[in-house]
Design a protein around this motif. Structure first.
Motif, short mmCIF file in Angstrom:
data_model
loop_
_atom_site.label_atom_id
_atom_site.label_comp_id
_atom_site.label_asym_id
_atom_site.label_seq_id
_atom_site.Cartn_x
_atom_site.Cartn_y
_atom_site.Cartn_z
N MET A 1 0.85 -1.19 0.00
CA MET A 1 0.00 0.00 0.00
C MET A 1 0.88 1.24 0.00
SD MET A 1 -2.85 0.98 2.84
CE MET A 1 -3.53 -0.66 2.69
N ILE A 15 -9.99 1.58 0.29
CA ILE A 15 -9.54 0.58 1.27
C ILE A 15 -10.76 0.11 2.06
CG2 ILE A 15 -8.03 0.14 3.24
CD1 ILE A 15 -6.28 2.45 2.30
N ALA A 23 -7.00 -4.45 6.90
CA ALA A 23 -7.57 -3.76 5.75
C ALA A 23 -7.06 -4.40 4.47
CB ALA A 23 -7.19 -2.28 5.77
N ARG A 24 -7.79 -4.15 3.39
CA ARG A 24 -7.34 -4.58 2.07
C ARG A 24 -7.69 -3.50 1.06
NH1 ARG A 24 -11.67 -6.63 -0.95
NH2 ARG A 24 -13.59 -6.96 0.24
N THR A 25 -6.81 -3.34 0.10
CA THR A 25 -7.02 -2.35 -0.95
C THR A 25 -7.95 -2.91 -2.01
OG1 THR A 25 -4.81 -1.44 -0.56
CG2 THR A 25 -5.87 -0.87 -2.64
N LEU A 133 -2.26 5.57 6.99
CA LEU A 133 -1.90 4.45 6.11
C LEU A 133 -0.79 3.60 6.73
CD1 LEU A 133 -1.97 6.22 2.63
CD2 LEU A 133 -3.57 4.49 3.48
#
Length: 331
Positions: A1, A15, A23-25, A133
């Motif tokens: 990321m 996200i 979390a995942r993009t 982030l």
């Protein structure tokens, strides 16, 4: 990321956070990329660049109404908090920590928050965003939109504190220079510090009001912990505002002291000129009378008259000097 302050900035970043720190993009071009997740399935964070041509269409595709879209796309914003329907519009400002930039050139961020989504629009990268982030990359991301905004505003305060501390140190250096009677202090430097303090305060104090408003709003997705963090951020911003008030007042005092020192030096020089004038004016009058080109000038035919006149002028000059000293003109 990728982080916005160190990597190329994508026009849009989506996200999905699972509510447990992970979390995942998501591919922003995918179908339903910005759709809100199901209840209990975390929340979505979309970060969109204001200048991108597709931004208005993306916001419409996300299901936002015209009022929210206009607020997110506004060219100029001031810190504010406005509840609208089941969400809230929050405009904030952060100090500019980009290389070669002025800290007072504050960067705006526009946020739309609901129980399941955070949609932010940015014009320039903001370091506080990169901090969030980084926490997501460590697996310690926000667990809710309330946690997101409370963390975000705390990071904004964290980033503003060193900038204000640097201004305080600059003012300390100027005050020390005055105490040590160092050579002339640059007025341009003093003006720059004062201008920076005024601009920072202009945006930070409304930001405190926006956070206070957000804290007291009746929003179910704001927990007591989130409200506590918002209060803490508001108090820290208030203290920064007080520091900036102090910096502004101290620079004003320094400016007045510089003007007083200049006036004192000017008065000393004028006093010297006054003393010189007081001594030499009578002597000039006497020599002027003796220098007129008419008959009857005493000693005109006497070869030693010149030295007699010089002696008289010397005695008169010493006498005038003693009179001026007795009158206290040399004090």
């Amino acid at each position: 990321m990728s982080r916005p302050d160190t990597a190329p900035h994508p026009d849009v970043m989506v996200i999905r956070l699972d509510g447990r720190g992970g979390a995942r993009t998501v591919d922003p071009a995918g179908e339903g990329a910005m759709a809100p997740p199901e209840e209990g399935d975390g929340f979505l964070w979309a970060h969109i660049r204001l200048g991108a041509a597709e931004t208005p269409e993306r916001l419409k595709a996300a299901g936002l109404d015209d009022f929210v879209i206009d607020a997110l796309l506004a060219d100029e914003t001031r810190p504010r908090c406005t509840v609208h329907g089941d969400g809230v519009i929050v405009n904030l400002r952060g100090v500019n920590l980009q290389a070669g930039a002025d800290v007072e050139d504050m960067i705006s961020v526009r946020l739309w928050l609901t129980a399941t989504r955070v949609i932010g629009v940015w014009r320039r990268p903001l370091t506080a965003t990169a901090d969030l982030l980084a926490s997501i990359e460590r697996g310690r991301g926000p667990v809710s939109p309330g946690d997101f905004i409370s963390r975000f505003v705390l990071r904004l305060a964290d980033r503003a504190e060193p900038a204000v501390a640097d201004l305080n140190e600059l003012v300390d250096d100027l005050e020390e220079a005055l105490l040590e009677r160092q050579p002339e202090i640059e007025r341009s430097k003093l003006s720059s510090i004062r201008r920076t303090a005024i601009i920072l305060r202009r945006y930070l104090m409304p930001q405190r009001d926006a956070l206070t408003t957000l804290e007291i709003e009746d929003l179910d997705w704001l927990s007591e912990r989130d409200r506590s963090h918002l209060r803490e951020a508001a108090e820290r911003i208030y203290r920064l505002g007080e520091d900036l008030d102090s910096i502004r007042d101290r620079t004003q005092i320094i400016s007045e002291q510089i003007m007083d020192a200049r006036a004192e030096r000017l008065n000393d020089r004028m006093l010297i000129l006054s003393i010189v004038a007081a001594i030499f004016l009578p002597l000039s009058l006497l020599t002027g009378l003796l220098g007129i080109n008419v008959d009857g000038i005493p000693g005109a035919e006497n070869p030693g008259a010149f030295w007699v006149v010089c002696l008289i002028l010397l005695v008169l000059g010493v006498l005038l000097f003693l009179i001026a000293r007795r009158l206290g003109m040399f004090r």
